[in-house]
Motif scaffolding. Sequence first.
Motif, PDB file in Angstrom:
ATOM      1  N   ALA A   1      86.066  51.395  33.813  1.00 49.26           N
ATOM      2  CA  ALA A   1      84.798  52.318  34.392  1.00 49.26           C
ATOM      3  C   ALA A   1      85.097  52.914  35.474  1.00 49.26           C
ATOM      4  CB  ALA A   1      83.811  50.934  34.763  1.00 49.26           C
ATOM      5  N   VAL A   2      86.250  52.727  36.151  1.00 45.76           N
ATOM      6  CA  VAL A   2      86.190  53.378  37.498  1.00 45.76           C
ATOM      7  C   VAL A   2      86.748  54.845  37.126  1.00 45.76           C
ATOM      8  CG1 VAL A   2      87.945  53.703  39.417  1.00 45.76           C
ATOM      9  CG2 VAL A   2      87.333  51.320  38.556  1.00 45.76           C
ATOM     10  N   ALA A   3      86.225  55.453  38.158  1.00 43.99           N
ATOM     11  CA  ALA A   3      86.243  57.087  38.089  1.00 43.99           C
ATOM     12  C   ALA A   3      86.854  57.719  39.436  1.00 43.99           C
ATOM     13  CB  ALA A   3      84.939  57.907  38.164  1.00 43.99           C
TER      14      ALA A   3
ATOM     15  N   ILE B   1      85.200  53.269  43.791  1.00 43.06           N
ATOM     16  CA  ILE B   1      85.949  52.179  44.665  1.00 43.06           C
ATOM     17  C   ILE B   1      86.044  52.647  46.002  1.00 43.06           C
ATOM     18  CG2 ILE B   1      87.534  50.394  44.812  1.00 43.06           C
ATOM     19  CD1 ILE B   1      85.698  49.864  42.397  1.00 43.06           C
ATOM     20  N   GLY B   2      85.499  51.990  46.967  1.00 39.24           N
ATOM     21  CA  GLY B   2      85.671  52.162  48.387  1.00 39.24           C
ATOM     22  C   GLY B   2      86.408  50.947  49.076  1.00 39.24           C
ATOM     23  N   GLY B   3      87.135  51.257  49.956  1.00 36.50           N
ATOM     24  CA  GLY B   3      87.490  49.988  50.581  1.00 36.50           C
ATOM     25  C   GLY B   3      88.770  49.479  49.880  1.00 36.50           C
ATOM     26  N   VAL B   4      89.604  50.291  49.349  1.00 35.06           N
ATOM     27  CA  VAL B   4      90.754  49.837  48.724  1.00 35.06           C
ATOM     28  C   VAL B   4      91.903  49.177  49.617  1.00 35.06           C
ATOM     29  CG1 VAL B   4      90.419  51.157  46.722  1.00 35.06           C
ATOM     30  CG2 VAL B   4      91.888  52.169  48.672  1.00 35.06           C
ATOM     31  N   PHE B   5      91.730  49.497  50.855  1.00 37.70           N
ATOM     32  CA  PHE B   5      92.468  49.111  51.976  1.00 37.70           C
ATOM     33  C   PHE B   5      92.000  47.978  52.602  1.00 37.70           C
ATOM     34  CE2 PHE B   5      93.964  53.694  52.159  1.00 37.70           C
ATOM     35  CZ  PHE B   5      95.145  53.434  51.357  1.00 37.70           C
ATOM     36  N   ASN B   6      90.796  47.317  52.152  1.00 38.50           N
ATOM     37  CA  ASN B   6      90.228  46.187  52.841  1.00 38.50           C
ATOM     38  C   ASN B   6      90.037  46.248  54.371  1.00 38.50           C
ATOM     39  OD1 ASN B   6      91.274  44.628  49.972  1.00 38.50           O
ATOM     40  ND2 ASN B   6      89.092  44.372  50.482  1.00 38.50           N
TER      41      ASN B   6
ATOM     42  N   GLY C   1      79.090  58.761  34.184  1.00 43.89           N
ATOM     43  CA  GLY C   1      77.887  58.385  33.148  1.00 43.89           C
ATOM     44  C   GLY C   1      77.881  59.633  32.059  1.00 43.89           C
ATOM     45  N   SER C   2      76.430  59.693  31.991  1.00 42.99           N
ATOM     46  CA  SER C   2      76.247  60.930  31.037  1.00 42.99           C
ATOM     47  C   SER C   2      75.654  62.086  31.883  1.00 42.99           C
ATOM     48  CB  SER C   2      74.806  60.444  30.068  1.00 42.99           C
ATOM     49  OG  SER C   2      73.674  60.077  31.020  1.00 42.99           O
ATOM     50  N   SER C   3      75.847  62.083  33.055  1.00 46.23           N
ATOM     51  CA  SER C   3      75.688  63.093  34.040  1.00 46.23           C
ATOM     52  C   SER C   3      76.625  64.469  33.685  1.00 46.23           C
ATOM     53  CB  SER C   3      75.409  63.028  35.532  1.00 46.23           C
ATOM     54  OG  SER C   3      76.831  62.788  35.985  1.00 46.23           O
ATOM     55  N   ALA C   4      76.060  65.355  34.523  1.00 49.39           N
ATOM     56  CA  ALA C   4      77.073  66.553  34.384  1.00 49.39           C
ATOM     57  C   ALA C   4      78.073  66.659  35.588  1.00 49.39           C
ATOM     58  CB  ALA C   4      76.251  67.975  34.182  1.00 49.39           C
ATOM     59  N   VAL C   5      77.910  65.523  36.418  1.00 46.22           N
ATOM     60  CA  VAL C   5      78.659  65.462  37.627  1.00 46.22           C
ATOM     61  C   VAL C   5      80.059  64.816  37.327  1.00 46.22           C
ATOM     62  CG1 VAL C   5      78.914  64.411  39.965  1.00 46.22           C
ATOM     63  CG2 VAL C   5      76.833  65.482  39.062  1.00 46.22           C
ATOM     64  N   ALA C   6      81.182  65.163  37.746  1.00 43.26           N
ATOM     65  CA  ALA C   6      82.439  64.697  37.757  1.00 43.26           C
ATOM     66  C   ALA C   6      82.893  64.603  39.166  1.00 43.26           C
ATOM     67  CB  ALA C   6      83.563  65.607  36.860  1.00 43.26           C
ATOM     68  N   MET C   7      83.809  63.560  39.236  1.00 41.50           N
ATOM     69  CA  MET C   7      84.413  63.530  40.732  1.00 41.50           C
ATOM     70  C   MET C   7      86.272  63.532  40.341  1.00 41.50           C
ATOM     71  SD  MET C   7      82.191  60.481  42.665  1.00 41.50           S
ATOM     72  CE  MET C   7      83.509  60.411  44.006  1.00 41.50           C
ATOM     73  N   THR C   8      86.786  64.125  41.483  1.00 45.35           N
ATOM     74  CA  THR C   8      88.134  63.799  41.620  1.00 45.35           C
ATOM     75  C   THR C   8      88.509  62.308  41.769  1.00 45.35           C
ATOM     76  OG1 THR C   8      88.199  64.658  43.670  1.00 45.35           O
ATOM     77  CG2 THR C   8      88.800  66.206  42.091  1.00 45.35           C
ATOM     78  N   GLU C   9      89.851  61.987  41.274  1.00 45.15           N
ATOM     79  CA  GLU C   9      90.275  60.514  41.382  1.00 45.15           C
ATOM     80  C   GLU C   9      90.477  60.184  42.594  1.00 45.15           C
ATOM     81  OE1 GLU C   9      92.994  59.430  37.379  1.00 45.15           O
ATOM     82  OE2 GLU C   9      93.732  60.731  38.982  1.00 45.15           O
ATOM     83  N   LEU C  10      90.722  61.053  43.496  1.00 45.97           N
ATOM     84  CA  LEU C  10      90.526  60.792  44.884  1.00 45.97           C
ATOM     85  C   LEU C  10      89.254  61.474  45.704  1.00 45.97           C
ATOM     86  CD1 LEU C  10      91.975  59.206  47.548  1.00 45.97           C
ATOM     87  CD2 LEU C  10      93.462  61.572  47.752  1.00 45.97           C
TER      88      LEU C  10
ATOM     89  N   GLY D   1      84.237  42.240  42.214  1.00 46.35           N
ATOM     90  CA  GLY D   1      83.357  43.142  41.125  1.00 46.35           C
ATOM     91  C   GLY D   1      83.864  43.028  39.592  1.00 46.35           C
ATOM     92  N   LEU D   2      84.988  42.281  39.310  1.00 41.72           N
ATOM     93  CA  LEU D   2      85.169  42.289  37.827  1.00 41.72           C
ATOM     94  C   LEU D   2      84.314  41.105  37.118  1.00 41.72           C
ATOM     95  CD1 LEU D   2      87.465  43.105  35.831  1.00 41.72           C
ATOM     96  CD2 LEU D   2      89.012  41.367  36.506  1.00 41.72           C
ATOM     97  N   ALA D   3      83.631  40.359  37.931  1.00 40.89           N
ATOM     98  CA  ALA D   3      82.985  39.334  37.127  1.00 40.89           C
ATOM     99  C   ALA D   3      81.923  39.590  36.432  1.00 40.89           C
ATOM    100  CB  ALA D   3      82.525  38.385  38.203  1.00 40.89           C
ATOM    101  N   GLU D   4      81.097  40.582  36.881  1.00 42.26           N
ATOM    102  CA  GLU D   4      79.994  41.135  36.299  1.00 42.26           C
ATOM    103  C   GLU D   4      79.705  42.776  36.260  1.00 42.26           C
ATOM    104  OE1 GLU D   4      74.982  40.309  36.402  1.00 42.26           O
ATOM    105  OE2 GLU D   4      76.273  39.715  37.987  1.00 42.26           O
ATOM    106  N   LEU D   5      79.685  43.358  37.454  1.00 39.65           N
ATOM    107  CA  LEU D   5      79.431  44.678  37.624  1.00 39.65           C
ATOM    108  C   LEU D   5      80.521  45.552  36.702  1.00 39.65           C
ATOM    109  CD1 LEU D   5      78.186  47.134  38.840  1.00 39.65           C
ATOM    110  CD2 LEU D   5      79.368  46.862  40.615  1.00 39.65           C
ATOM    111  N   LEU D   6      81.659  45.455  37.025  1.00 40.16           N
ATOM    112  CA  LEU D   6      82.550  46.390  36.266  1.00 40.16           C
ATOM    113  C   LEU D   6      82.358  46.272  34.594  1.00 40.16           C
ATOM    114  CD1 LEU D   6      85.701  46.271  38.688  1.00 40.16           C
ATOM    115  CD2 LEU D   6      84.365  48.132  38.203  1.00 40.16           C
ATOM    116  N   PRO D   7      82.596  45.123  34.098  1.00 43.17           N
ATOM    117  CA  PRO D   7      82.137  45.112  32.746  1.00 43.17           C
ATOM    118  C   PRO D   7      81.010  45.664  32.220  1.00 43.17           C
ATOM    119  CG  PRO D   7      83.167  43.004  33.545  1.00 43.17           C
ATOM    120  CD  PRO D   7      82.822  43.811  34.585  1.00 43.17           C
ATOM    121  N   GLN D   8      79.762  45.440  32.976  1.00 43.31           N
ATOM    122  CA  GLN D   8      78.316  46.025  32.625  1.00 43.31           C
ATOM    123  C   GLN D   8      78.624  47.514  32.836  1.00 43.31           C
ATOM    124  OE1 GLN D   8      75.410  44.369  34.920  1.00 43.31           O
ATOM    125  NE2 GLN D   8      75.441  42.374  33.809  1.00 43.31           N
ATOM    126  N   ALA D   9      79.264  48.056  33.816  1.00 44.62           N
ATOM    127  CA  ALA D   9      79.261  49.619  34.120  1.00 44.62           C
ATOM    128  C   ALA D   9      79.835  50.102  32.914  1.00 44.62           C
ATOM    129  CB  ALA D   9      79.910  49.785  35.494  1.00 44.62           C
TER     130      ALA D   9
END
Length: 333
Positions: free
Chosen positions: A282-284, A224-229, A9-18, A207-215
Amino acid sequence: MTFRQRPLGSSAVAMTELAFGAAAIGNLYTPVDDAQAEQAVEAAWQEGIRSFDTAPHYGLGLSERRLGEALRGRPRSEYTVSTKVGRILEPAPAATGDDLANGFAVPATHRRRWDFTADGVRRSIEESLNRLDLDRIDIAYLHDPDDHAEQALTEAYPALHRLREEGVLGAIGIGMNQAEVPARFVRETDLDVVLLAGCYSLLTQRGLAELLPQAAERGVGVVIGGVFNSGLLADPKPGATFDYAAAPPEVLNRALELKAVCERHGVPLRAAALRFPFGHPAVASVLVGTRSAAEVHDCAEMLRHPVPAALWAELKERGLLPPEVPTPEESCR
C-alpha cells in the motif's frame, strides 16, 4: 536520477518514492532563512524529488509561501504539491511574540482556528492557492481531525470531494499521527491517499494492524511520514527524541540494536529506515522533513543505498521486527 513515481489510488496523481516535507522550511523549531529554504527545494529537484508537502499550519503560512516561491517557474506538470485543511489562519494584529508554543519560530501574526466545515475547507484551499501561487492543488489532506472526526467526515470530506470533481484538487486524503481514524475514513469514504506519520517504522508498526491492509484492499495509497521517529532512527544516542519526546531507555536500546545489525550488513540505519515502509504494497512514498540542501542530499543517498534481504532476515531472527511484518524484498515476490 528521478525517483520512481507511484500512483495514488484511482486518481491521476502520482508521487515520487521520496517526498519533500516542507514543515522545516516553515521554521519548525528553529529559523531557516529564505535562501536556505530555496536551496533545500532546489536540492530536492536536483535529486529527482517531484512531490512536495506543506500546510497552512507550518509557520503560519510561511512554508506554503516559501514552497510556492521556490517552485515558481518549474514545469507544473512535473511536480505534485500537497497541502492540508482543518486550520484556518486568522490575523492577530495585536499579538506579540513568536509561535514557538506551536512549534514554529515565526512571529505570531496569526492565530489558528480549527475549522472542518465545508465553508472552512473552501476558504482554506483558496488561501493556500494564493500563498502557493498555484491554480490547483494535487493533494489536499484533512489535517489532524483527532477531535473533529465527525465533522471532518460529514462536512469537510464532502467539500473536498466536490473540489476534486471541480478539478481544483487532484486527490484527497487524511493526514494524522494515528492509524485508527484514518482506517475509518478508508472504510467509509472514497479517499485516494493517507498520510500516516510515526505509525509505521522500524520501531513501531501500529499501522499494520488495520489501516495498511485496508488501504491495500481498497486501493488507497499510503504516504509514510516520521520514518526516523523524531530523529531516533537517524542518530540513536542518549538524549535523542522519539515521537516528540525523550526516548525511553528501552526504545533507545532497541534503536541501538537496529543500528548494530545494519552496520554488520554495511547499511546505514537511515537507509534501512527509509526503505523499510516499501515492504508493504500500500505504501507509495516516504515523506521526510528537511531544512537544508545537505539533509535533502543525504536522504536521497540513503534511500538509494542497497539494503540486502539478509538484513531484514536478521532483524526478524533477533526479534527486532515481528515475523509477520512485510519487508521490501518480500513485496517483490
